[in-house]
Enzyme design. Structure first.
Site, PDB file in Angstrom:
ATOM      1  N   GLU A 241       0.966  -0.877  -0.065  1.00  9.12           N
ATOM      2  CA  GLU A 241      -0.008  -0.114  -0.177  1.00  9.12           C
ATOM      3  C   GLU A 241       0.984   1.460  -0.021  1.00  9.12           C
ATOM      4  O   GLU A 241       1.853   1.332   1.038  1.00  9.12           O
ATOM      5  CB  GLU A 241      -0.931   0.125   1.045  1.00  9.12           C
TER       6      GLU A 241
ATOM      7  N   ASP B 112      -1.529  -0.968   5.631  1.00  9.89           N
ATOM      8  CA  ASP B 112      -1.218  -0.466   6.907  1.00  9.89           C
ATOM      9  C   ASP B 112      -2.041  -0.987   7.674  1.00  9.89           C
ATOM     10  O   ASP B 112      -3.172  -2.078   7.364  1.00  9.89           O
ATOM     11  CB  ASP B 112      -1.497   1.235   7.133  1.00  9.89           C
TER      12      ASP B 112
ATOM     13  N   ASP C 111      -4.301  -0.061   9.778  1.00 13.43           N
ATOM     14  CA  ASP C 111      -5.187   0.919   9.863  1.00 13.43           C
ATOM     15  C   ASP C 111      -6.546   0.349   9.165  1.00 13.43           C
ATOM     16  O   ASP C 111      -6.253  -0.522   8.689  1.00 13.43           O
ATOM     17  CB  ASP C 111      -5.218   2.439   9.477  1.00 13.43           C
TER      18      ASP C 111
ATOM     19  N   ASP D 255      -7.725   1.869   6.481  1.00 19.59           N
ATOM     20  CA  ASP D 255      -7.866   2.074   5.174  1.00 19.59           C
ATOM     21  C   ASP D 255      -7.173   0.960   4.721  1.00 19.59           C
ATOM     22  O   ASP D 255      -7.105   0.431   3.538  1.00 19.59           O
ATOM     23  CB  ASP D 255      -7.067   4.088   4.844  1.00 19.59           C
TER      24      ASP D 255
END
Ligand code: 0RA
Length: 660
Positions: free
Chosen positions: A430, A524, A526, A528
């Site tokens: 990403e 990541d 998180d 997203d």
């Protein structure tokens, strides 16, 4: 459906001894991880379901006990306890033979059960052999008999332990932690299978009680008078239905009971699940081919006769007739032949004609009687045809540009030098900045890096032409090298072998062309990141399904924190581990660094924490269960908001490790 003729113990065939099972458990239950563990429960429950299919059992109660043992009780006839004729020195009851002799069980004798679960049907003795302890109680003719076992060996002879007015069988077992890597049952997996069994056997009541959960929260009941129709509705809960209610039929031909239910929705995907004797035939087979053939032929002949086609001689293709189709096909076959890589493809040719004839007859009758429904279906299929033509044009365009061919590798890809897919890895990373770190940190001999910018397209909501028009997706396809196919296993089976994903005419999926043995998604930690991961998994699941089925897809596990005191650096991967390590390090003066993104790590850190095969953890994505995965993806990626909210709320605590 079975004769009530009295059982005699000599119907039980004796094949082999049990020691082999403990020595090579994987031979019998597939593996000794989560999948194999849950197979134990399926095996025991399947025996009760067989009793239900034979018409003698209407209720099955499953309990997950606090000690991680499981009990399964049914209200069938009870396992016979009379002396088994093949054992007189020392004498053994039929129940003991069932529990301690490999491949013993009435179900293997053709006439004592008309049909029986073939795949899980390794016999309950396997469950016994792989359990630390196990006991069975059989209530027959007023008396409760009991025998218990330790690691498959009887603790003593069968005993009378009480009285009961009703017949029943109860089996309780605790999986052996000497055998299994994991002995904690996941209720979501058990629940899914029990619900599936309840859908497939209409009217059968199955209860599940997780005693590890307090109060009523752990109690569930599955019972569907509507059977497959309700199954289809359940699968399509998150989709917009095209017809008022699913089309369904239930008929027998040549001694083969065939049940079918299907509905169309406004999506573009085909979603067919097929079963033989309650077993999900993931690789499809003759029943599925029979259904598809009849569906295409019947829709075409109806539309032609009703003059619904504008051009004379026009015919819809099979995939046009299946766009937005959700279907369940369930057949009962007395001697199923299972073929294919995972032995989940039905081979019996007589089943094809049974399903084809029944589907053809029932469907044309239905269409005649419901012309407005018929028109809707034909309209939908005709639109699918037009879209397919448009897609073909789009694809020809992209093909001319060379993106889908091997050789034309994307510029963003930092390839590795080794060409042997048994050692190579592709990291889908990403963001460009993390991509940059990964490129510097990797071992370029076998690790390739493909940075992804932003979010990839949600393939769940797009037709193939738009999917192929997406830059990010094209890059991924060309890096991986296999091309794409339609996602469904059914499609593959239609094309005869597994080398062709086929179906959309998009060049087909060819696993032989796979350039990297491991495709590792690195995002990541998180929201997203989780979203991008799900988008990628959805894409692989729908268009490169074999990559997932064959275990080529992984998720990287970057650390969440770095704990640092003086020169000591420790990386931890979740909050629990962080707290444990903090305690270990004795608190005080520890700098805690939370990684919000991969980009915050320098190349060396990224290598040592996440990419070095010696020290990293990667999680392999497995899809044990096509209907469950399908539902989860459609919930997460589909149109309807409410179920998604509910799913995310319910699963919030697992989000870190969403295993589908
Ligand atoms: C063979 C014969 C009979 C019952 C069963 C098998 C049986 C097995 C299981 C396994 C779990 N629950 C079960 N319930 C029944 C009985 C035949 C008779 O009574 O005539």
């Amino acid at each position: 459906m079975n004769s009530a003729e009295s059982y005699s113990a000599d119907k039980i065939q004796v094949l082999k001894g049990l020691e082999a099972v403990r020595k090579r458990p994987a031979m019998y239950i597939g593996d000794t991880a989560t999948r194999g563990l849950h197979h134990l429960v399926y095996e025991v429950v399947d025996n009760s379901v067989d009793e239900a299919m034979a018409g003698f059992c209407s209720r099955i109660d499953v309990i997950m006990h606090e000690d991680n043992s499981v009990s399964v009780k049914d209200d069938g006839r009870g396992i016979p306890v009379d002396a088994h004729p093949d054992y007189d020195d020392p004498p053994k009851s039929a129940l003991e033979v069932v529990m301690t002799v490999l491949h013993a069980g009435g179900k293997f004798s053709k006439d004592s059960y008309k049909v029986s679960g073939g795949l899980h049907g390794v016999g309950v003795s396997v469950v016994n052999a792989l359990s630390e302890w196990c006991w069975v109680e059989s209530a027959r003719e007023g008396t409760v008999y009991r025998q218990s076992y330790t690691r498959g060996d009887p603790d003593g002879v069968i005993e009378k332990v009480g009285k009961s007015r009703k017949n029943s069988t109860t089996t309780r077992f605790k999986p052996d932690n000497e055998i299994f890597e994991e002995v904690v049952f996941k209720i979501s997996i058990i629940e899914h299978r029990l619900r599936e069994l309840a859908f497939l056997n209409k009217g059968l009541l199955i209860t599940l009680h997780d005693e590890r959960v307090e109060g009523d929260a752990g109690k569930q009941e599955f019972c569907y008078e509507g059977g497959l129709v309700q199954f289809v509705k359940y699968l399509d809960e998150t989709r917009n239905a095209l017809l008022l209610k699913p089309i369904s039929f239930d008929k027998e031909r040549d001694g083969i009971p065939v049940e079918v239910a299907f509905q169309y929705n406004d999506s573009y995907r085909e979603n067919i699940h097929s079963y033989v004797n309650n077993i999900n035939t993931i690789e499809g087979g003759t029943h599925l081919v029979g259904f598809k053939t009849a569906l295409t032929r019947t829709l075409n002949s109806y539309a032609t006769k009703a003059k619904l086609f504008k051009k004379e001689g026009f015919l819809l293709g099979g995939e046009d007739c299946r766009e937005g189709l959700t279907a369940i096909i369930s057949v009962k076959v007395s001697e199923p032949q299972f073929e294919g890589q995972t032995k989940t493809k039905l081979g019996n040719s007589e089943v094809k004609s049974a399903v084809e004839t029944i589907t053809g007859e029932c469907l044309s009758e239905f269409l005649e009687e419901n012309p407005s429904v018929a028109r809707r279906v034909i309209d939908k299929a005709t639109q699918a045809f037009r879209a397919r033509e448009a897609a073909k044009k789009a694809r020809d365009l992209t093909r001319r540009k060379g993106v889908l061919e091997s050789g034309g590798l994307p510029g963003k890809l930092a390839d590795c030098s080794n060409r042997d897919p048994s050692v190579t890895e592709l990291y889908l990373v990403e963001g460009d900045s993390a991509g940059g770190s990964a490129k510097q940190g990797r071992d370029r001999r076998f690790q390739a890096i493909l940075p992804l910018r932003g979010k990839i397209l949600n393939v769940e909501k797009a037709r193939i032409d738009r999917i192929l028009g997406n830059e990010e997706i094209r890059t991924i396809i060309s890096a991986i090298g296999t091309g794409i196919g339609t996602s469904t296993e059914e499609e593959r089976s239609l094309f005869g072998d597994d080398s062709n994903g086929g179906g959309n005419g998009n060049g087909g999926f060819d696993i032989e062309k796979l350039r990297y043995g491991k495709i590792i998604i690195m995002t990541d930690a998180d929201v997203d990141g989780a979203h991008i991961r799900t988008l990628l998994l959805t894409f692989f699941f729908r268009y490169m399904r074999q990559l997932v089925d064959q275990g080529h897809v992984f998720i990287a596990q970057p650390p969440l924190y770095r704990l640092k005191r003086g020169k000591t650096e420790v990386y931890v991967y979740d909050d629990r581990e962080r707290d444990r390590k903090l305690k270990e390090m004795g608190g005080g003066n520890i700098a805690i660094n939370r990684y919000k993104g991969l980009g915050e790590m320098n190349p060396e850190q990224l290598w040592s924490t996440t990419m070095d095969p010696e020290t990293r953890t990667v999680v392999r994505i497995t899809l044990d269960d096509a209907t469950r995965a399908d539902r989860i993806f459609s919930i997460l990626m589909g149109d309807v908001v409410e179920p998604r909210k509910k799913f995310i709320e319910e699963n919030a605590k697992y989000v870190k490790n969403l295993d589908v």
